[in-house]
Design a protein around this motif. Structure first.
Motif, PDB file in Angstrom:
ATOM      1  N   VAL A 293      -2.732  10.450   5.485  1.00  0.00           N
ATOM      2  CA  VAL A 293      -2.162   9.232   5.195  1.00  0.00           C
ATOM      3  C   VAL A 293      -3.338   8.201   4.520  1.00  0.00           C
ATOM      4  CG1 VAL A 293      -0.461   7.809   6.459  1.00  0.00           C
ATOM      5  CG2 VAL A 293      -2.073   8.898   7.675  1.00  0.00           C
TER       6      VAL A 293
ATOM      7  N   THR B  30      -4.470   3.911   2.262  1.00  0.00           N
ATOM      8  CA  THR B  30      -5.848   3.585   1.061  1.00  0.00           C
ATOM      9  C   THR B  30      -6.373   2.151   1.446  1.00  0.00           C
ATOM     10  OG1 THR B  30      -6.340   3.389  -0.692  1.00  0.00           O
ATOM     11  CG2 THR B  30      -4.292   3.790  -0.841  1.00  0.00           C
ATOM     12  N   SER B  31      -7.265   1.821   1.733  1.00  0.00           N
ATOM     13  CA  SER B  31      -8.300   0.564   1.724  1.00  0.00           C
ATOM     14  C   SER B  31      -8.998   0.627   1.126  1.00  0.00           C
ATOM     15  CB  SER B  31      -8.186   0.663   3.295  1.00  0.00           C
ATOM     16  OG  SER B  31      -9.560  -0.032   3.594  1.00  0.00           O
TER      17      SER B  31
ATOM     18  N   ASN C 263      -9.383  12.582  13.889  1.00  0.00           N
ATOM     19  CA  ASN C 263      -8.112  12.164  13.804  1.00  0.00           C
ATOM     20  C   ASN C 263      -6.877  12.670  14.638  1.00  0.00           C
ATOM     21  OD1 ASN C 263      -9.180  10.955  11.305  1.00  0.00           O
ATOM     22  ND2 ASN C 263      -8.893  12.961  10.538  1.00  0.00           N
TER      23      ASN C 263
ATOM     24  N   ALA D  43     -11.341   4.820  12.566  1.00  0.00           N
ATOM     25  CA  ALA D  43     -10.763   4.427  11.282  1.00  0.00           C
ATOM     26  C   ALA D  43      -9.791   3.288  11.310  1.00  0.00           C
ATOM     27  CB  ALA D  43     -10.010   5.657  10.451  1.00  0.00           C
TER      28      ALA D  43
ATOM     29  N   ASP E  45      -6.807   0.446   9.396  1.00  0.00           N
ATOM     30  CA  ASP E  45      -6.101   0.571   8.175  1.00  0.00           C
ATOM     31  C   ASP E  45      -6.414  -0.762   7.234  1.00  0.00           C
ATOM     32  OD1 ASP E  45      -4.707  -1.652   9.232  1.00  0.00           O
ATOM     33  OD2 ASP E  45      -2.957  -0.326   9.803  1.00  0.00           O
TER      34      ASP E  45
ATOM     35  N   ASP F  46      -5.983   2.735  13.021  1.00  0.00           N
ATOM     36  CA  ASP F  46      -4.972   3.689  12.657  1.00  0.00           C
ATOM     37  C   ASP F  46      -4.628   4.582  13.678  1.00  0.00           C
ATOM     38  OD1 ASP F  46      -3.342   4.152  10.284  1.00  0.00           O
ATOM     39  OD2 ASP F  46      -5.385   4.337   9.076  1.00  0.00           O
TER      40      ASP F  46
ATOM     41  N   ASN G 127     -10.216   3.241   6.091  1.00  0.00           N
ATOM     42  CA  ASN G 127      -9.851   4.363   5.485  1.00  0.00           C
ATOM     43  C   ASN G 127      -8.810   4.013   4.605  1.00  0.00           C
ATOM     44  OD1 ASN G 127      -7.387   6.280   6.937  1.00  0.00           O
ATOM     45  ND2 ASN G 127      -7.734   4.119   7.524  1.00  0.00           N
ATOM     46  N   ARG G 128      -8.166   5.164   3.938  1.00  0.00           N
ATOM     47  CA  ARG G 128      -7.038   4.829   3.076  1.00  0.00           C
ATOM     48  C   ARG G 128      -7.510   4.375   1.675  1.00  0.00           C
ATOM     49  NH1 ARG G 128      -1.679   4.798   5.936  1.00  0.00           N
ATOM     50  NH2 ARG G 128      -2.280   5.004   8.180  1.00  0.00           N
TER      51      ARG G 128
ATOM     52  N   PRO H 195      -4.853   8.065  -2.166  1.00  0.00           N
ATOM     53  CA  PRO H 195      -6.119   7.603  -1.144  1.00  0.00           C
ATOM     54  C   PRO H 195      -6.480   8.700  -0.499  1.00  0.00           C
ATOM     55  CG  PRO H 195      -3.502   7.448  -0.385  1.00  0.00           C
ATOM     56  CD  PRO H 195      -3.439   7.992  -1.867  1.00  0.00           C
TER      57      PRO H 195
ATOM     58  N   ALA I 227      -7.885   9.398   3.195  1.00  0.00           N
ATOM     59  CA  ALA I 227      -7.281   8.922   4.646  1.00  0.00           C
ATOM     60  C   ALA I 227      -8.121   9.706   5.656  1.00  0.00           C
ATOM     61  CB  ALA I 227      -5.844   8.822   4.728  1.00  0.00           C
TER      62      ALA I 227
END
Length: 486
Positions: free
Chosen positions: A49, A50-51, A188, A340, A342, A348, A392-393, A403, A405
């Protein structure tokens, strides 16, 4: 016998390499060979699955305000590979010089390097692949020999111990004791993890010893945990139970069934040695989402704590347990485990949660020395994991990682901040000081098992490091100063 050596670890007395299949039995018969198994391979902790983490952590403000960029700090990355390293260097996204131990295969390492460089553009960078447990340990050895200040990794080993520290976790802890800040992706697995003490589905029937997932969750009795798998997808299911490695006194079987027909698709196999782990896998060859059942049967022994990891492709649709999903070396008390967040700063959904339950002391997972009774022991410790979080992302220039992730993307942000903090503190700052600064300057209000101490704040961390940095001692004035000339 045609053995092609790739790596040898003298301390663990184990060699990894290639041998012709026809010579395996002859090699096993050699008097000095204890056992032959596949290497313990890990998986990178990228998500699906951007930052833009540099600004979200206020690292850009920290560099501008305090004049730090990580100069004088060497950061080492352990991941899969750096296939696009030259391309990232040609575009200016990475410096011309990166110290390479083992370049590996893949590109997640390149993406991680880019994130560290974004946050700490003045830091020197190093890379060493570490997709097997021996390669991972060799990477730490390489970094230690080359004076690395910060290590960051994104590898998870599914068959290293989850209820005690194995060889990989022990070596990571030793690196911190040697003066290196060690930062690891926390995992994750929150949405694809199960943990619970075995509960007999029918105590009155000695021939039916299935684990009751439903009753353990406080629901109706149910001997299967359903998980879904998209068309064409493959899933690997790993069962751990709470016996110490090297002293397995209980036995559990793992089965994968078709949810509709209840046909057995795979039976879990052990991985060699005296190890409380079973592994099974399934591939969905159908054109639509498939549903399958995880079934655990107690063959012999006592009730143990069961931990099930659903890896690669499947997701449980029931009985998922997010807690206790930080495991392996990321759960070592000296390692900084990163969760992580978002784009909005929220945790997340996949980011692994704590605590990390430990029943037994450290074990050499290659020598497998006995540790006494394997009966369900009192909890030795519940470790405070994860340590903190980061974005993350995020965007990188690496194909397939924009992205980018997962906690694989979050951890290098913290590694970059650690480099800024180390520069601000000055040479020789101990890892404990860096860790303390990172966790006391987050945006959090206290510790919890979801976000740790909270979101990493680079500006606050560097500001604190500047305040803690020792002031230079001025040179004494001469007692008999000459008169200045015109």
């Amino acid at each position: 016998l045609g053995f092609e050596k790739k790596i040898v670890n003298e301390d663990l007395k184990i060699a990894q390499g290639w041998i012709p299949p026809g010579n395996l039995e002859r090699a096993a018969a050699l008097g000095f060979v204890d056992r032959i198994t596949q290497p313990v391979y890990g998986h990178t902790r990228a998500g699906s699955v951007t930052s833009e983490g540099d600004a979200l952590m206020h690292a850009d403000e920290a560099r501008e305000t305090f004049g730090v960029d990580g100069s004088g700090v060497l950061v080492g990355i352990i991941s899969d590979g750096v296939d696009s390293l030259a391309i990232s260097q040609s575009t200016g996204d990475l410096p011309d010089s990166v110290l390479i131990g083992d370049a590996g295969d893949g590109d997640e390492g390149t993406a991680i390097l880019e994130i560290v460089h974004d946050v700490a553009p003045g830091a020197d960078l190093a890379f060493h692949a570490g997709l097997s447990s021996l390669e991972f340990i060799a990477a730490i050895d390489f970094f230690t020999a080359n004076g690395v200040d910060v290590i960051i990794d994104d590898i998870g080993f599914l068959t290293e111990p989850t209820f005690q520290d194995g060889s990989v976790a022990t070596r990571a802890g030793e690196a911190v004791e040697d003066g290196i800040v060690f930062i690891s992706a926390g995992g994750n697995d929150a949405h694809r993890h199960y943990q619970g003490v075995y509960l007999d589905i029918d105590p009155e029937d000695p021939d039916n010893n299935l684990h009751d997932f439903g009753a353990r969750a406080g629901e109706e009795s149910d001997g299967g945990m359903t998980f879904q798998l998209p068309a064409g997808g493959r899933s690997v299911i790993i069962l751990h139970w709470s016996n110490p490695y090297g002293d397995v006194t209980d036995d559990y079987d793992l089965y994968l069934l078709d949810s509709e027909t209840l046909d057995i698709i795979d039976v879990g196999t052990d991985i060699g040695g005296d190890i409380p782990v079973k592994v099974a896998q399934v591939q969905n060859f159908g054109g639509t989402t498939g549903f399958f059942e995880v079934v655990v049967d107690k063959v012999s022994g006592e009730a143990q704590d069961l931990e099930i990891l659903v890896n690669v492709g499947g997701t449980p649709t029931e009985y998922n347990v997010p807690a206790d999903s930080v495991y392996g070396h990321a759960a070592h008390p000296l390692v900084i485990a990163v969760g992580a967040t978002d784009l909005d700063g929220d945790l997340d959904f996949f980011s692994s949660r704590g605590p990390s339950t430990i029943y037994f002391g450290p074990v050499d997972t290659t020598a497998l020395s006995g540790l006494g009774s394997g009966r369900l022991a009192p909890v030795l410790e519940e470790r405070d994991t994860p340590t903190l979080t980061a974005p993350n992302r995020v965007s990188t220039t690496v194909p397939g990682f924009s992205p980018f992730a997962g906690t694989s993307a979050a951890a290098p942000h913290v590694a970059g901040v650690a480099a800024l903090v180390l520069e601000a503190l000055g040479p020789g700052a101990p890892p404990e000081q860096v860790r303390n600064i990172l966790i006391t300057t987050t945006d959090g209000t206290g510790f919890n098992y979801e976000t740790g101490y909270g979101a990493t704040n680079a500006f606050s961390a560097v500001e604190e490091a500047v305040d803690e940095a020792p002031s230079p001692t001025p040179s004494p004035l001469p007692t008999d100063s000459p008169e200045p000339t015109n």
